[in-house]
Design an enzyme around this catalytic site. Structure first.
Site, short mmCIF file in Angstrom:
data_model
loop_
_atom_site.label_atom_id
_atom_site.label_comp_id
_atom_site.label_asym_id
_atom_site.label_seq_id
_atom_site.Cartn_x
_atom_site.Cartn_y
_atom_site.Cartn_z
N HIS A 92 1.29 -1.27 0.06
CA HIS A 92 -0.06 -0.20 -0.06
C HIS A 92 1.16 1.39 0.07
CE1 HIS A 92 0.66 -0.29 3.84
NE2 HIS A 92 0.25 0.63 4.66
N ASP A 96 5.85 4.47 4.55
CA ASP A 96 7.10 3.49 5.91
C ASP A 96 6.44 1.74 4.66
OD1 ASP A 96 4.16 2.76 6.29
OD2 ASP A 96 4.92 1.53 8.05
N HIS A 210 -7.83 -1.03 5.67
CA HIS A 210 -6.59 -0.14 5.46
C HIS A 210 -6.60 1.23 5.46
CE1 HIS A 210 -3.08 1.08 8.03
NE2 HIS A 210 -1.97 1.49 6.77
N GLU A 263 1.22 -8.30 9.32
CA GLU A 263 1.48 -7.13 10.42
C GLU A 263 1.28 -7.64 12.36
OE1 GLU A 263 -0.06 -4.20 11.65
OE2 GLU A 263 -1.75 -4.22 9.52
ZN LIG Z 1 -0.14 1.48 6.33
#
Ligand SMILES: [Zn+2]
Length: 695
Positions: A92, A96, A210, A263
């Site tokens: 995405h 980061d 997200h 994650e």
């Molecule tokens: Zn993210």
């Protein structure tokens, strides 16, 4: 089959996501789940592929520390990345996860494919361009101030020696994004292999929630001769709950990847009901504006939470009747780039949002419909006539830019409120603010400005500070839910804090019995997966085995046509059989020309390979006058040890000989000797006979 996982970033850390994964069709000799430090994670084996999942930077570290970007020299000291990596996959648009991509494509020789979804590519251009502006203004400041240029602080790491502004100029960002291949949701594409490997590499994107365009990627590598592909799922960041503009993350049920790399930002958190959090947020905002006459600052990432909170506030304003011209409510501001181009992309990619927003896009032509939100002008925070208002400003962790400027201007006033809605990496001003005790006068050091080189400046914080997690990450329950959905053979945690990962890892092992790892950066984890390889069997091997009908839990089974029940050939049914006892079925595994494996007997293997077997025989001559007596002794021993059934290798004798199996005892009257000969397989038997004869 084996999967190797090597984090260049996000190993026991949040930020700088970059995880190398090798999928190999050949089993390795190392033990399952072994971890070791290694300078390289990949082999150039012709039946393995290496993928780089995400290529992000770390907002909590400066470039000079060498910890902002992934250290690509770990996988190739000369940055010959094309020799190691077959494909780069971006989950995405958050920096980061994508911030180091321009470095990879423009400052290493990487020339392979880069995959992401189309909303990710579209919004990445804003994110990277935004970041480029921050870098270039920071480097201008450095030069004007005569401060130490951070780029001089080379620490021997390859990427630190290159000034950040040189791989972040506007042409590199554009060139970088032109190399992107977009992947549609739930579409499976075949990735061409350019390092001479055989087999097929496939990639599928699944919805991750997200932020707009976020995807979880399923990669599958089918090596030649293997029955099943070796597979992994990399989640990137995901949210298992739907929110005001996005739907929940979904993986197909029972995907059963060899490895799920997930994650774990909120690994130890089970968040309360979202409605409650939203009410708390809106009440705090309302109190500040109406009862205290204060201002509200909400530091946010440019895209994602910003839109979610805009919708939330917009709907709240509507309920309060603050939308009418007669009773306009306090203004809601957004920083410029965020409001303009972002919303346009949200409209363009409305089908990536939840059903409610899709319907709104269809009827109103605008998915977000935030026409009331006004654009913030630079320096407005110092205007005396600015009354109560709400400002959503970037960056989200208060590490520079507008949000930090406004924070320093407003934080001294106890009527004001700062709401931290997202995750703040440790070291950022946002995280320092979070860690200070509530309701106490705080001094917060805001010296960590983005590369501005300003000296440390502690300021007093008198305003209210609330941390309300609107972060669009799965919490512990969501992560466990995804594991339950996918049923992986192994789990690897990334993008989290070590102690929290340790706890979640134990829970995953306890709940599912699935081995779970959370490797540090630059640590290689090798995961072995057993797999089923269909093997054809020769009739001779088949005859040697003893078979029974298979039961559940049998390791190896065999399918064959079974006509026991009925002589009619058309009634033949395939039945599955398992080996009847615990003995191991022995044979030689040969690879046929069509790459199928076949189990044959040793002699069949030799014949097939055109090899004539050699036999090693030995002979010992004993001088003996009474040869007849010795022959008798030898025969007695052979009878005792092998029986007397000559057809079954047992003892037999004549006038001049006694023998059993390959052991042959002969009397040679001509030279007065007794000779004992044998083949090596029968050496123990021959040894016993010889010992007895020597007396
Ligand atoms: Zn993210």
């Amino acid at each position: 089959m084996k999967v190797s996982v090597y984090p260049l970033g996000a190993g026991q850390d949040v930020g700088r996501s970059c995880v190398l994964v090798s999928l190999s069709g050949i089993p390795s000799s190392s033990s399952s789940g072994s971890s070791s430090s290694s300078s390289s994670s990949s082999s150039s084996s012709s039946s393995s592929v290496t993928l780089m999942f995400d290529c992000g930077l770390h907002m909590g570290h400066t470039h000079a520390t060498g910890r902002r970007y992934p250290d690509f020299s770990k996988i190739s000291p000369s940055l010959n990345i094309s020799r190691v990596v077959d494909a780069v996959i971006i989950s995405h648009f958050h920096l980061d996860h994508i911030g180091a991509l321009p470095f990879l494509t423009e400052h290493t020789n990487y020339s392979g494919p880069v995959f992401m979804t189309s909303p990710t590519r579209a919004i990445a251009s804003i994110m990277l361009e935004d970041y480029r502006r921050v870098i270039s203004s920071a480097s201008r400041n450095n030069n004007n101030d005569g401060n130490e240029n951070e780029n001089d602080a080379a620490s021997g790491k390859s990427d630190v020696t290159i000034p950040e502004s040189s791989f972040y100029d506007d042409t590199t960002v554009k060139r970088c994004l032109r190399k992107v291949t977009t992947v549609a949701l739930n579409e499976t594409i075949e990735v061409p292999l350019q390092r001479g490997q055989k087999g097929t590499l496939k990639l599928t994107a699944h919805y991750a929630g997200h932020v707009l365009g976020a995807a979880m990627f399923h990669a599958s590598y089918q090596a030649p001769g293997m029955a099943d592909p070796v597979t992994c799922v990399y989640t990137g960041d995901y949210n298992t709950r739907s929110d005001r503009h996005l739907g929940p993350a979904v993986l197909p049920q029972g995907l059963k990847p060899d490895v799920l790399i997930t994650e774990s930002t909120y690994a130890d958190t089970v968040r309360d009901a979202k409605r409650g959090r939203e009410r708390e947020f809106l009440n705090a905002v309302h109190d500040t504006l109406v009862h205290h006459g204060g201002k509200v600052l909400i530091p946010v990432f440019a895209l994602g939470r910003a839109q979610e909170l805009c919708i939330l506030l917009d709907e709240f304003w509507e309920r309060l009747g603050w939308r009418s011209a007669a009773t306009p409510g306090p203004p809601i501001f957004c920083t410029a780039g965020m409001a303009a181009s972002a919303n346009q992309y949200y409209d363009l990619y409305a089908r990536w949002m939840n059903e409610r927003r899709q319907a709104k896009a269809a009827t109103h032509g605008a998915a977000l419909g935030l026409g009331q939100v006004r654009v913030w002008e630079r320096g407005m925070e110092r205007r005396a006539d600015l009354g109560p208002c709400v400002l959503l400003a970037t960056p989200g962790m208060l590490h520079g830019g507008t949000s930090l400027d406004v924070f320093t201007a407003w934080c001294g006033d106890p009527r004001n409120l700062v709401v931290l809605p997202g995750y703040c990496v440790s070291g950022s001003v946002g995280s320092r603010l979070r860690e200070s005790p509530r309701g106490v006068l705080r001094r917060v050091d805001v010296g960590m400005r983005q590369g501005a080189g300003s000296s440390s400046t502690a300021i007093d914080v008198r305003c209210a500070v609330r941390h309300l997690s609107f972060s669009a990450h799965a919490d512990a329950r969501g992560i466990l839910g995804l594991i339950k959905q996918a049923e992986p053979r192994h789990v690897v945690l990334v993008h989290g804090e070590k102690t929290k990962m340790a706890r979640l890892s134990t829970e995953i092992a306890n709940v599912f019995g699935t081995p779970c790892y959370y490797p540090a950066n630059h640590t290689l984890t090798v995961l072995e997966s057993s797999c089923t390889i269909p093997v054809r069997m020769s009739a001779a091997v088949l005859r040697e085995g003893r078979w029974r009908k298979s039961r559940e839990g049998d390791d190896a089974t065999m399918a064959m046509d079974d006509d026991d029940d009925d002589d009619d050939a058309s009634a033949k049914r395939a039945r599955t059989y398992a080996h009847a006892d615990d003995s191991v079925l022995q044979g030689a595994l040969v690879l046929e020309k069509n790459a199928n494996a076949r189990l044959v007997t040793a002699s069949e293997a030799l014949a097939g390979a055109g090899i004539v077997p050699h036999q090693v025989s030995c002979e010992v001559a004993l001088s003996e006058d009474d040869g007849k007596r010795l022959l008798g002794v030898a025969y007695d021993i052979l009878c005792r040890l092998t029986g007397t059934d000559a057809d079954d290798g047992g003892a037999c004798r004549g006038d001049l000989y006694a023998s059993a199996r390959s052991v042959h005892v002969r009397r040679v009257p001509a030279d007065g000797t007794v000779r004992v000969s044998w083949l090596v397989d029968d050496a123990p038997l021959a040894r016993t006979v010889l010992d007895a004869l020597k007396g």
